[in-house]
Structures are given as structure tokens and as C-alpha cells.
Write a protein that holds these residues in place. Structure first.
Motif, PDB file in Angstrom:
ATOM      1  N   GLY A  27     -33.605  34.140 -62.628  1.00  0.00           N
ATOM      2  CA  GLY A  27     -34.825  33.663 -63.293  1.00  0.00           C
ATOM      3  C   GLY A  27     -36.079  34.144 -62.589  1.00  0.00           C
ATOM      4  O   GLY A  27     -37.049  34.552 -63.229  1.00  0.00           O
ATOM      5  N   LEU A  28     -36.060  34.112 -61.266  1.00  0.00           N
ATOM      6  CA  LEU A  28     -37.193  34.609 -60.491  1.00  0.00           C
ATOM      7  C   LEU A  28     -37.394  36.093 -60.739  1.00  0.00           C
ATOM      8  O   LEU A  28     -38.529  36.557 -60.889  1.00  0.00           O
ATOM      9  N   GLY A  29     -36.289  36.843 -60.796  1.00  0.00           N
ATOM     10  CA  GLY A  29     -36.379  38.273 -61.064  1.00  0.00           C
ATOM     11  C   GLY A  29     -37.066  38.553 -62.394  1.00  0.00           C
ATOM     12  O   GLY A  29     -37.918  39.438 -62.488  1.00  0.00           O
ATOM     13  N   LYS A  30     -36.726  37.788 -63.413  1.00  0.00           N
ATOM     14  CA  LYS A  30     -37.370  37.955 -64.722  1.00  0.00           C
ATOM     15  C   LYS A  30     -38.855  37.618 -64.631  1.00  0.00           C
ATOM     16  O   LYS A  30     -39.694  38.307 -65.209  1.00  0.00           O
ATOM     17  N   GLN A  31     -39.158  36.560 -63.898  1.00  0.00           N
ATOM     18  CA  GLN A  31     -40.555  36.129 -63.737  1.00  0.00           C
ATOM     19  C   GLN A  31     -41.387  37.195 -63.014  1.00  0.00           C
ATOM     20  O   GLN A  31     -42.536  37.455 -63.387  1.00  0.00           O
ATOM     21  N   LEU A  32     -40.800  37.818 -61.990  1.00  0.00           N
ATOM     22  CA  LEU A  32     -41.511  38.831 -61.201  1.00  0.00           C
ATOM     23  C   LEU A  32     -41.333  40.245 -61.747  1.00  0.00           C
ATOM     24  O   LEU A  32     -41.918  41.185 -61.220  1.00  0.00           O
ATOM     25  N   ASN A  33     -40.491  40.384 -62.760  1.00  0.00           N
ATOM     26  CA  ASN A  33     -40.185  41.685 -63.363  1.00  0.00           C
ATOM     27  C   ASN A  33     -39.549  42.641 -62.344  1.00  0.00           C
ATOM     28  O   ASN A  33     -39.925  43.806 -62.245  1.00  0.00           O
ATOM     29  N   VAL A  34     -38.569  42.096 -61.581  1.00  0.00           N
ATOM     30  CA  VAL A  34     -37.783  42.885 -60.632  1.00  0.00           C
ATOM     31  C   VAL A  34     -36.314  42.543 -60.847  1.00  0.00           C
ATOM     32  O   VAL A  34     -35.984  41.534 -61.466  1.00  0.00           O
ATOM     33  N   GLU A  35     -35.434  43.382 -60.326  1.00  0.00           N
ATOM     34  CA  GLU A  35     -33.993  43.120 -60.376  1.00  0.00           C
ATOM     35  C   GLU A  35     -33.578  42.486 -59.058  1.00  0.00           C
ATOM     36  O   GLU A  35     -33.853  43.040 -57.990  1.00  0.00           O
ATOM     37  N   ILE A  36     -32.943  41.321 -59.132  1.00  0.00           N
ATOM     38  CA  ILE A  36     -32.439  40.648 -57.939  1.00  0.00           C
ATOM     39  C   ILE A  36     -30.937  40.460 -58.117  1.00  0.00           C
ATOM     40  O   ILE A  36     -30.490  39.912 -59.127  1.00  0.00           O
ATOM     41  N   HIS A  37     -30.175  40.940 -57.137  1.00  0.00           N
ATOM     42  CA  HIS A  37     -28.717  40.802 -57.172  1.00  0.00           C
ATOM     43  C   HIS A  37     -28.259  40.131 -55.887  1.00  0.00           C
ATOM     44  O   HIS A  37     -28.803  40.399 -54.812  1.00  0.00           O
ATOM     45  N   MET A  38     -27.262  39.273 -56.022  1.00  0.00           N
ATOM     46  CA  MET A  38     -26.678  38.619 -54.860  1.00  0.00           C
ATOM     47  C   MET A  38     -25.172  38.813 -54.916  1.00  0.00           C
ATOM     48  O   MET A  38     -24.561  38.667 -55.976  1.00  0.00           O
ATOM     49  N   GLN A  39     -24.600  39.146 -53.772  1.00  0.00           N
ATOM     50  CA  GLN A  39     -23.159  39.386 -53.718  1.00  0.00           C
ATOM     51  C   GLN A  39     -22.627  38.847 -52.391  1.00  0.00           C
ATOM     52  O   GLN A  39     -23.224  39.081 -51.339  1.00  0.00           O
ATOM     53  N   ARG A  40     -21.518  38.125 -52.462  1.00  0.00           N
ATOM     54  CA  ARG A  40     -20.909  37.616 -51.230  1.00  0.00           C
ATOM     55  C   ARG A  40     -20.576  38.789 -50.306  1.00  0.00           C
ATOM     56  O   ARG A  40     -20.185  39.855 -50.765  1.00  0.00           O
ATOM     57  N   GLU A  41     -20.741  38.570 -49.016  1.00  0.00           N
ATOM     58  CA  GLU A  41     -20.563  39.643 -48.038  1.00  0.00           C
ATOM     59  C   GLU A  41     -19.185  40.286 -48.116  1.00  0.00           C
ATOM     60  O   GLU A  41     -19.058  41.507 -48.054  1.00  0.00           O
ATOM     61  N   GLU A  42     -18.140  39.486 -48.274  1.00  0.00           N
ATOM     62  CA  GLU A  42     -16.793  40.063 -48.294  1.00  0.00           C
ATOM     63  C   GLU A  42     -16.588  40.975 -49.505  1.00  0.00           C
ATOM     64  O   GLU A  42     -15.922  42.005 -49.412  1.00  0.00           O
ATOM     65  N   ILE A  43     -17.196  40.654 -50.633  1.00  0.00           N
ATOM     66  CA  ILE A  43     -17.108  41.515 -51.820  1.00  0.00           C
ATOM     67  C   ILE A  43     -17.939  42.773 -51.599  1.00  0.00           C
ATOM     68  O   ILE A  43     -17.500  43.882 -51.908  1.00  0.00           O
ATOM     69  N   PHE A  44     -19.138  42.615 -51.041  1.00  0.00           N
ATOM     70  CA  PHE A  44     -19.995  43.749 -50.733  1.00  0.00           C
ATOM     71  C   PHE A  44     -19.274  44.725 -49.805  1.00  0.00           C
ATOM     72  O   PHE A  44     -19.258  45.936 -50.040  1.00  0.00           O
ATOM     73  N   ASN A  45     -18.642  44.199 -48.755  1.00  0.00           N
ATOM     74  CA  ASN A  45     -17.927  45.050 -47.801  1.00  0.00           C
ATOM     75  C   ASN A  45     -16.740  45.744 -48.457  1.00  0.00           C
ATOM     76  O   ASN A  45     -16.500  46.922 -48.209  1.00  0.00           O
ATOM     77  N   ALA A  46     -15.999  45.036 -49.283  1.00  0.00           N
ATOM     78  CA  ALA A  46     -14.834  45.629 -49.962  1.00  0.00           C
ATOM     79  C   ALA A  46     -15.268  46.745 -50.902  1.00  0.00           C
ATOM     80  O   ALA A  46     -14.626  47.791 -50.958  1.00  0.00           O
ATOM     81  N   MET A  47     -16.349  46.552 -51.618  1.00  0.00           N
ATOM     82  CA  MET A  47     -16.831  47.574 -52.546  1.00  0.00           C
ATOM     83  C   MET A  47     -17.385  48.780 -51.800  1.00  0.00           C
ATOM     84  O   MET A  47     -17.316  49.899 -52.296  1.00  0.00           O
ATOM     85  N   SER A  48     -17.907  48.571 -50.611  1.00  0.00           N
ATOM     86  CA  SER A  48     -18.450  49.676 -49.821  1.00  0.00           C
ATOM     87  C   SER A  48     -17.342  50.588 -49.299  1.00  0.00           C
ATOM     88  O   SER A  48     -17.585  51.735 -48.986  1.00  0.00           O
ATOM     89  N   ARG A  49     -16.128  50.052 -49.190  1.00  0.00           N
ATOM     90  CA  ARG A  49     -14.997  50.838 -48.695  1.00  0.00           C
ATOM     91  C   ARG A  49     -14.347  51.677 -49.776  1.00  0.00           C
ATOM     92  O   ARG A  49     -13.595  52.574 -49.492  1.00  0.00           O
ATOM     93  N   VAL A  50     -14.607  51.388 -51.027  1.00  0.00           N
ATOM     94  CA  VAL A  50     -13.961  52.095 -52.136  1.00  0.00           C
ATOM     95  C   VAL A  50     -14.522  53.492 -52.283  1.00  0.00           C
ATOM     96  O   VAL A  50     -15.584  53.833 -52.013  1.00  0.00           O
TER      97      VAL A  50
END
Length: 90
Positions: free
Chosen positions: A67-90
């Protein structure tokens, strides 16, 4: 420690850092590390946050950041660290 990575990207303007930081603080989230830069007029920021004191569900925080991203007209993404790390290894 439960952590997540928050990324923000969009056209630079005042209030982006304040808005994201305030939203996280409202959820009792501590910012562990932050990096931000402006490339031309594009704002980019990455944050590592601590989710241990999250006072509500993860999805509620994600909804508030979206909602804040829409208000500020920016893209905001949040990802749990373990998922972020797993995707970085692919």
C-alpha cells in the motif's frame, strides 16, 4: 533470527526512506542494514530487517508495504531471507 530483505525502486522523491522506515517501525521491525543509491533519477534501496518482534502476521506487513508503494509510486518487495538466499543460488 528471522530476517527478510526489503527492496524499493522507483523515481526519486522526498519521503521514500521515511515512509518505509516508519511503516517498519509501526510493526516493531528493526532495520539491521540498509543500502540506498540514486542512479540518474531512479531511487533504489535494499534493507535487511529483523522479523523477531513482528507484532502481526507477515502478510499484514507485506500488505502495508504494498500500500505504501502505491502511495509513493514505487515498487516495494519483501522476501524472507532464506527464500532470498535460495533464489540467489539458482
Amino acid at each position: 533470527m528471522a530476517k527478510a530483505v526489503v527492496t524499493v525502486i522507483g523515481k526519486d522523491k522526498p519521503g521514500i526512506i521515511a515512509g518505509v522506515s516508519n511503516t517498519l517501525a509501526e510493526h516493531h521491525i528493526n532495520i539491521l542494514d540498509v543500502s540506498q543509491t540514486i542512479m540518474s533519477d531512479i531511487f533504489t534501496m535494499s534493507m535487511l530487517i529483523n522479523l523477531e518482534k513482528l507484532d502481526e502476521e507477515y502478510n499484514k506487513l507485506q500488505d502495508d508495504l504494498n500500500g505504501l508503494g502505491k502511495q509513493l509510486n514505487v515498487e516495494i518487495h519483501m522476501q524472507r531471507e532464506e527464500i532470498f538466499n535460495a533464489m540467489s543460488r539458482v
